[in-house]
Every structure is written in structure tokens, then in C-alpha cells.
Design an enzyme around this catalytic site. Structure first.
Site, PDB file in Angstrom:
ATOM      1  N   ARG A  36      48.528  43.985  24.065  1.00 42.62           N
ATOM      2  CA  ARG A  36      47.484  43.288  24.815  1.00 42.62           C
ATOM      3  C   ARG A  36      47.126  41.934  24.226  1.00 42.62           C
ATOM      4  O   ARG A  36      47.121  40.937  24.940  1.00 42.62           O
ATOM      5  CB  ARG A  36      46.225  44.164  24.883  1.00 42.62           C
ATOM      6  CG  ARG A  36      45.156  43.596  25.787  1.00 42.62           C
ATOM      7  CD  ARG A  36      43.937  44.492  25.861  1.00 42.62           C
ATOM      8  NE  ARG A  36      44.264  45.843  26.260  1.00 42.62           N
ATOM      9  CZ  ARG A  36      43.393  46.847  26.300  1.00 42.62           C
ATOM     10  NH1 ARG A  36      42.137  46.627  25.960  1.00 42.62           N
ATOM     11  NH2 ARG A  36      43.753  48.047  26.673  1.00 42.62           N
ATOM     12  N   HIS A  82      51.510  46.295  35.506  1.00 41.46           N
ATOM     13  CA  HIS A  82      50.341  46.124  34.634  1.00 41.46           C
ATOM     14  C   HIS A  82      49.127  46.774  35.288  1.00 41.46           C
ATOM     15  O   HIS A  82      48.339  46.103  35.969  1.00 41.46           O
ATOM     16  CB  HIS A  82      50.090  44.622  34.415  1.00 41.46           C
ATOM     17  CG  HIS A  82      49.234  44.305  33.224  1.00 41.46           C
ATOM     18  ND1 HIS A  82      49.684  44.398  31.928  1.00 41.46           N
ATOM     19  CD2 HIS A  82      47.951  43.875  33.133  1.00 41.46           C
ATOM     20  CE1 HIS A  82      48.728  44.032  31.097  1.00 41.46           C
ATOM     21  NE2 HIS A  82      47.655  43.711  31.803  1.00 41.46           N
ATOM     22  N   TYR A 126      42.727  32.794  48.399  1.00 36.69           N
ATOM     23  CA  TYR A 126      42.752  31.407  48.864  1.00 36.69           C
ATOM     24  C   TYR A 126      43.827  30.565  48.180  1.00 36.69           C
ATOM     25  O   TYR A 126      44.229  29.533  48.711  1.00 36.69           O
ATOM     26  CB  TYR A 126      41.399  30.733  48.622  1.00 36.69           C
ATOM     27  CG  TYR A 126      40.246  31.406  49.341  1.00 36.69           C
ATOM     28  CD1 TYR A 126      40.224  31.508  50.721  1.00 36.69           C
ATOM     29  CD2 TYR A 126      39.182  31.934  48.626  1.00 36.69           C
ATOM     30  CE1 TYR A 126      39.173  32.121  51.378  1.00 36.69           C
ATOM     31  CE2 TYR A 126      38.116  32.558  49.270  1.00 36.69           C
ATOM     32  CZ  TYR A 126      38.120  32.648  50.647  1.00 36.69           C
ATOM     33  OH  TYR A 126      37.082  33.260  51.298  1.00 36.69           O
TER      34      TYR A 126
END
Length: 749
Positions: A36, A82, A126
Site C-alpha cells: 500500500r 484493487h 465528468y
């Protein structure tokens, strides 16, 4: 014998809580570190970034293709590779697209991906994205068995363990992360410089840190700025893998007509949000913590342009910027902590040379694996080409076998000594491939492949050839990211500069002449200019009030106010009320005790030392620095004995060597200044002994100049007693009557 745990409670294992907790926490910590938070030095990526780029590659979002919605990419990443929160994945993707966060962006974003002001990106429904050429270079070799693949979390697909491309992403783009018990912070660097250093390490693997730093000048931030650390500090940070860099904004002067100027900030330090930086400076202006700055404006468009307006044209630009560097994020410290996962996935802190050397070693592994993969592909192709050529040489017999035999494959394999793959390929040939031209093409292709295979075998057998090949491939990439390109040009300068200096009060305030007036009732004001001090008597005062002190000063001065209780207060001359009206009570500016009377008022710069004397004749010398107070409550300097009060505060001249003291009993004594103790606080020593009354006045003088006093009246005559021998005595003496004509009020002035 296996135990049947049909009842789940039968599977409970008794274990000590501390050991069970430590084992599980260790597993969690290692998972956080390796999966991570810390980047792999070989490709400089954390798993989430690697999976993002891999998913975009599978979506064929290369630089020449069109954009696709980020929502599509995020969905693929969290669904296939993931399984974490969509917002965290999108945030990671946004950072890969921000040209002010990454030196070499890996994602080409279309839409609102945030800005340097600190605004957030638009939602992923968007925005659109595709890969950049940098990402393509970083992933080059994935189809050539250059790295290992592993199953995804659900075992349905495969993902690469790391990227093999010949781009030094760890150091070029940097990384930051906090794991369990450790952290990493790597600033970005210039790729061309990294390629030069890597090429040097290929030729000289034993080269030291200094040899690497001959190529790598320092960090190269996407937002530019100036690294102002000395070379020794930079070298030490890179040699140990720990340290930091002081980064300053880049600024320039813009002259105006009439002699004025403005300061233009064109680059700000890395990681600083411009909006918050402007808020910081505006707060300084509002709180008057930087009085020499009057305004800040943001005139930025695509380029940063922050305008600073000084208070006046007399302000020193360097002084103003030093103040801003000390008080705002126009100068920041970017930490360096080269804590990375090495080739064995072990976290450790490495030096810059070690990181580059490990990356170069990895590229040799990639080169060999790609070469071996290519050799295997060539061998496979040559096998098929040999089968095709055999078929062309025996074309009529092959056609006959296919037309007449029920199992033509087995017959061809036996008759022409073909392999199963060769026979299958011949049977799958198209009829159009049987023309003569195709046979010539096959022979040409086989010749080229044989030549390429021979070269690859030589490459695999020679370390020198591998070094040459790697340097040649690095040189091609260096041309793409060279200093002459828009992307590769160094943006951050490395210029040693001293730490921002403490700005004195005098430099922070515009120096203007004033006349300070303090009334008997404690009302204070400052008139502009150096006015006639005698005119202080003609100023307006409240009924029953009048002038007590009046002197010339400047707005940069510190003023000392002393009470008869021995407490000193410090006033800023620039903060005094104006000359209109009656002023303001000085007790509103400092916390003077209600029963205390003002015993002295003077400029701190008038002398380096003061002579303090109490009404009982005790006194001492004190340095100005020891009486200046930083708070409204002031500083207790003299502690008079019960019944005594601080009566006299006298500046000591630089050449004064004697003290003259006179008591209420009109006795004068003169003694050496050296006999008076210098203290920071206390009651002092006995200056003059009295049988009746106490001390009236005291002053310092130069013995050879004698003692002078005004004769009074309008003539302005001054009398001087040049021979003070009759009054010369030891400190603490009673003294004798003063010279004839000495003032009857027993005051020296």
C-alpha cells in the site's frame, strides 16, 4: 489421524493474547508497508498506481487513442484489481494527471483535475483520461516477459508485479507515503540527469556518491522554485537517504514610474497550495505582523503571477522577502526519506547512488529477460518457417497427401520429418500463400531471424554488449526527456542562499521623524516631524494637565517608560496615537500599576546603558537590553527598599567615566563610574550617604569636562565647574556643598 471439527467451538485454540495480537499486527503492518504505502524502487509505483495504469493499458488508452471516462477506469480497477474505495482510487488517478504534482505526469486528463490553488478535481463521471507517453515508456516490455505476473485478488485475471520500462520513475516523479512504523518521502528529479547518472553507473558500478551528484544537481520540482541549501547539505542528504531541502519561491522586481516597485512571485514551492499561501500573506497584512507589506494580489492565469505591494518605495525588497520567507510558505522544507522496497520487496533506506544502482541492475535483468523472450519467439517462428519451406520444396507431394490421405497430418510428419506444429501450420496455410513470391519472402524472413538470433545470443553471452545496449536505449529516452525539450527542461534552480534572517523592527517600519509628548497625567501622543520642543508647552492639554516629557524620535524607535516602583515598559514609537486631540492614556497601552508614578521616559537607542537611582541613594548600571520588555506587563528592573522609590533614570554617555550625585540636603559628591555595579535587576549599591532626606538627582559625566548647568532666565547661559577635585570622593560618601551658583532645585538640568 485427522480431527473432525464439525462443531466450530471445537476449533478454538487457546493462545496468549499478547502473542496472538503481535502476530496479527505484524501481518497487518507488513501488508501496509509492501502492498500500500511504500513504492518499489524498480518502477517507483505503489500497487494502486500500477493497477490504474495497467487497467488503462488494457482499455487501450494510449496517447494516440481517444479519452475515456475516469469512471470506467476506476470501475475496472476496483472491480478487477484493487478492491478498495472508489474515491481513494480516483484520488490516486487524479494525482497522476496533475502537472503541478508530478514532474512527468503518467495520465493525460481532460476536464477538471484540480489546480495549484488547492481546488479539488471534478467527480469521475465528468472527467476523462488516457495514458501519457511517459506511462507507455514505463510499461514498455510487458508483452515481452520482462516481469512476472500474478493472479488478481479473485484469481480471475493476471496483473504485473511491476513495470519493466526504462524510465526512472521513482526518482523522476518521487513518492510519498506513511506506512506502519515507517514513511517515505522522495522529491522529483530531472529525468535527463538521472539517465546521465545511470549511464555513468553502467560504466562505473563502483562509483561513489560524489560521482552521482556530478550529474544529479538536486530535486527538480514541477512547480519550479529554488533549492537554497549548500552543496554539502545536499550531498549529505543524498548520501544517507535522509534529510531535506529548503525550497523558496522565485520572484522578480517590477519597476514602476516614479521609482516605485512591485514584487512578482512567478513560482511557488512544491506542494504549497497557492490559495492557502495568499491567505497566509493576507493574514500577515491584516495582523500587521509585516508592516512593510501593504497588499497582495493574485493575477495568475495559466502562469503564476502573485503581486506584492510594499508599503513604500523605501522598503528594501530583499528585507521584505526575507520576512515572507520566515513567516509564510514562500519557503518550505521538502523532506527526503529514501525508504523504498528493494528488489527483494524489503523496505530499507537507501542512498541516491544505491537506488540508482539497484534500478540499473533491475534494467539488466529486464534486458536479459526481454532478449530471452525474443530468442524464444524467434525459435518458434524459425520452426514454422522451416516447415513452410519444406512444404514449398515438396509442394506437389504435400498437395497429393492432403487430397488422398485420410490423416494427412500424420503422413506428412512421417514423410518429411515435420513436428506437430509444423504440420498443423502447413495444413492451415491459405491457397494464396502457395505462390512463388511467398517462398522467397519466407527465405528472406528466415535469414533475418537467424541473424537477429545470433546477435541476441551474443548479447546474452556478453556483459559488455549488454552495457552498450542499455546505454544506447537510455540515450534514446534521454533525447525524449532531454533539457532542450519542454518536458525535460530543468525547472528548479539550485542556488545556495543563507537562511532567511530575522527582520529587525527598524526594517519592518517606515522610518519617519516624530515628536513624542507625554503629559503629567499620562496622556501620550506623537506629532509628525521634529517639532520645536518648546512648543510642547503650547499644545492643548486637558484642564489641569501639562507636558511632562517631550523629545524627538523616529517611528522605528523603542521607547522606555519607567515607574517609581522600578518597573520598565516598552512602547513602539510607530504604535503611538497621532498628534490630533489629547492622545491616549499610556496606561491603556501598558499595564501600569494604579499607584505607580512615571519616573522616566526616553528612547531606548539613546544609550547602551542606563544609571538607575532610588530616592534612598542606592543605584546601579543596567544595560538597555536588560530593561526592554516584550509584554504589556513590563519588566521589574529595580526593586527599591521599603519606603524608597525609583527617582532617576539617566542614559550613560559613551565617554562618561564619573558619577555626580546630589541629595536633598544639597550635598554633592563625585566618584568613578567604575565603582557602580552593573546589574540586570536588584536594589543596587549606595551611591551617596545622607543624614537627612534622600537623593535629589544623579548623572554621569566626563571628569575632565567638569560639571555644567544652565544659569536660568532667557539668556541661555551655561556655567561650568571645570575642577571637580573638591567633590571627588569614594562612592557612598556624604559629599559637600555644590559650587556657587548651582541651581536651588538641586537638579543637574
Amino acid at each position: 489421524m485427522a480431527t473432525d471439527f464439525s462443531d466450530p467451538f471445537d476449533a478454538i485454540v487457546d493462545a496468549p493474547f499478547d502473542s496472538a495480537l503481535s502476530e496479527r499486527y505484524l501481518v497487518y503492518a507488513l501488508s501496509t508497508i509492501t502492498a500500500r504505502s511504500l513504492p518499489d524502487l524498480r518502477d517507483g509505483l505503489k500497487p494502486v498506481h500500477r493497477r490504474l495504469l495497467w487497467a488503462m493499458r488494457l482499455l487501450r488508452l494510449d496517447p494516440a487513442a481517444g479519452y475515456k471516462k475516469c469512471a470506467r477506469v476506476v470501475g475496472d480497477v476496483i472491480g478487477k484489481y484493487h478492491p478498495h474505495g472508489d474515491q481513494s482510487v480516483y484520488d490516486a488517478m487524479v494525482r497522476l494527471a496533475q502537472d503541478f504534482a508530478l514532474r512527468y505526469p503518467l495520465v493525460d486528463g481532460q476536464g477538471n483535475f484540480g489546480n495549484i490553488d488547492g481546488d479539488n478535481a471534478a467527480a469521475y463521471r465528468y472527467t476523462e483520461a488516457r495514458l501519457t507517453q511517459v506511462a507507455i515508456d514505463l510499461m514498455a516490455g510487458l508483452d515481452e516477459d520482462a516481469v512476472d505476473f500474478r493472479p488478481t485478488y479473485n484469481g480471475e485475471e493476471q496483473e504485473p508485479e511491476l513495470f519493466p520500462g526504462l524510465f526512472p520513475n521513482l526518482l523522476a516523479n518521487g513518492a510519498a507515503g506513511i506506512a506502519v512504523g515507517m514513511a517515505t518521502s522522495i522529491p522529483p528529479h530531472n529525468a535527463a540527469e538521472l539517465f546521465d547518472a545511470a549511464a555513468m553507473l553502467i560504466d562505473r558500478p563502483e562509483a561513489d556518491d560524489a560521482a552521482v551528484l556530478a550529474h544529479v544537481k538536486g530535486p527538480d520540482f514541477p512547480t519550479g522554485g529554488i533549492v537554497v541549501d549548500p552543496p554539502a547539505s545536499i550531498a549529505e542528504a543524498y548520501a544517507t537517504g535522509r534529510g531535506g531541502f529548503r525550497v523558496r519561491a522565485r520572484w522578480e522586481l517590477e519597476r514602476e514610474k516614479g521609482g516605485g516597485f512591485r514584487i512578482i512571485i512567478t513560482e511557488i514551492p512544491y506542494g504549497v497550495a497557492k490559495g492557502k499561501l495568499i491567505e497566509q500573506v493576507a493574514t500577515l497584512i491584516n495582523d500587521k505582523k509585516l508592516p512593510i507589506l501593504s497588499d497582495i494580489r493574485d493575477e495568475s492565469d495559466a502562469e503564476i503571477r502573485v503581486v506584492l505591494e510594499p508599503r513604500s518605495r523605501t522598503v528594501d525588497p530583499a528585507t521584505l522577502m526575507d520576512g515572507l520567507f520566515r513567516l509564510t510558505d514562500l519557503e518550505t522544507r521538502v523532506p527526503l526519506n529514501l525508504n523504498v522496497l528493494d528488489a527483494t520487496r524489503t523496505p530499507r533506506v537507501m542512498s541516491l547512488r544505491e537506488v540508482l544502482k539497484a534500478w540499473v541492475d533491475h534494467q539488466f535483468v529486464v534486458l536479459r529477460r526481454r532478449s530471452e523472450h525474443r530468442v524464444a519467439k524467434i525459435v518458434d517462428r524459425l520452426e514454422l518457417l522451416d516447415g513452410y519451406i519444406t512444404a514449398f520444396l515438396n509442394l506437389d507431394r504435400v498437395i497429393e497427401i492432403i487430397r488422398t490421405e485420410d490423416e494427412p497430418k500424420a503422413v506428412m510428419m512421417a514423410e518429411f520429418e515435420l513436428t506437430d506444429r509444423q504440420a498443423e501450420a502447413i495444413l492451415n496455410m491459405r491457397l494464396r500463400s502457395l505462390r512463388r513470391l511467398e517462398e522467397m519472402e519466407l527465405r528472406r524472413e528466415r535469414g533475418e531471424l537467424e541473424k537477429e538470433k545470433a546477435e541476441l545470443m551474443l548479447l546474452l553471452g556478453s556483459e559488455a554488449r549488454q552495457r552498450t545496449r542499455l546505454k544506447r536505449e537510455m540515450a534514446k529516452l534521454r533525447d525524449r526527456y532531454g533539457p532542450e525539450t519542454a518536458l525535460g527542461k530543468r525547472r528548479t534552480s539550485v542556488e545556495e542562499a543563507a537562511p532567511a534572517r530575522e527582520i529587525p523592527l527598524e526594517a519592518m517600519i517606515e522610518r519617519e521623524p516624530i515628536t513624542v509628548v507625554l503629559s503629567r497625567r499620562g496622556w501620550i501622543r506623537a506629532l509628525k516631524g521634529h517639532n520645536d520642543l518648546a512648543a510642547a508647552d503650547t499644545l492643548k492639554f486637558k484642564e489641569g494637565d501639562g507636558p511632562l516629557y517631550a523629545f524627538h524620535a523616529h517611528t522605528t524607535d523603542k521607547l522606555l517608560l519607567a515607574t517609581d516602583a522600578g518597573r520598565f515598559y516598552t512602547l513602539g514609537a510607530d504604535k503611538l496615537p497621532g498628534g490630533r486631540g489629547f492622545g491616549e492614556p499610556v496606561r491603556a497601552m501598558v499595564d501600569v500599576d494604579g499607584d505607580a508614578e512615571i519616573a522616566g521616559f526616553l528612547r531606548a537607542a539613546q544609550s547602551d546603558r542606563l544609571l538607575l537611582a532610588a530616592s534612598d541613594g542606592r543605584g546601579f548600571v543596567v544595560r538597555i537590553a536588560d530593561v526592554i520588555a516584550e509584554t504589556r506587563k513590563g519588566k521589574q528592573v529595580m526593586t527599591p527598599r521599603p519606603g524608597a522609590r525609583l527617582r532617576v533614570i539617566r542614559p550613560i554617555g559613551s565617554e562618561d567615566d564619573y558619577v555626580a550625585a546630589i541629595g536633598d540636603n544639597r550635598k554633592l559628591v563625585v566618584f568613578p563610574l567604575a565603582e557602580v555595579a552593573e546589574m540586570a535587576r536588584g536594589q543596587g549599591v549606595q551611591l551617596q550617604r545622607f543624614r537627612d532626606g534622600g537623593l535629589s538627582d544623579v548623572r554621569t559625566l566626563r571628569f575632565t569636562d567638569g560639571l555644567s548647568w544652565a544659569m536660568g532666565g532667557e539668556t541661555g547661559r551655561v556655567r561650568t565647574e571645570s575642577d571637580l577635585s573638591p567633590w571627588r570622593a569614594a562612592r557612598g560618601a556624604a559629599g559637600r556643598m555644590p559650587p556657587t551658583g548651582f541651581p536651588r532645585d538641586n537638579r543637574f538640568d
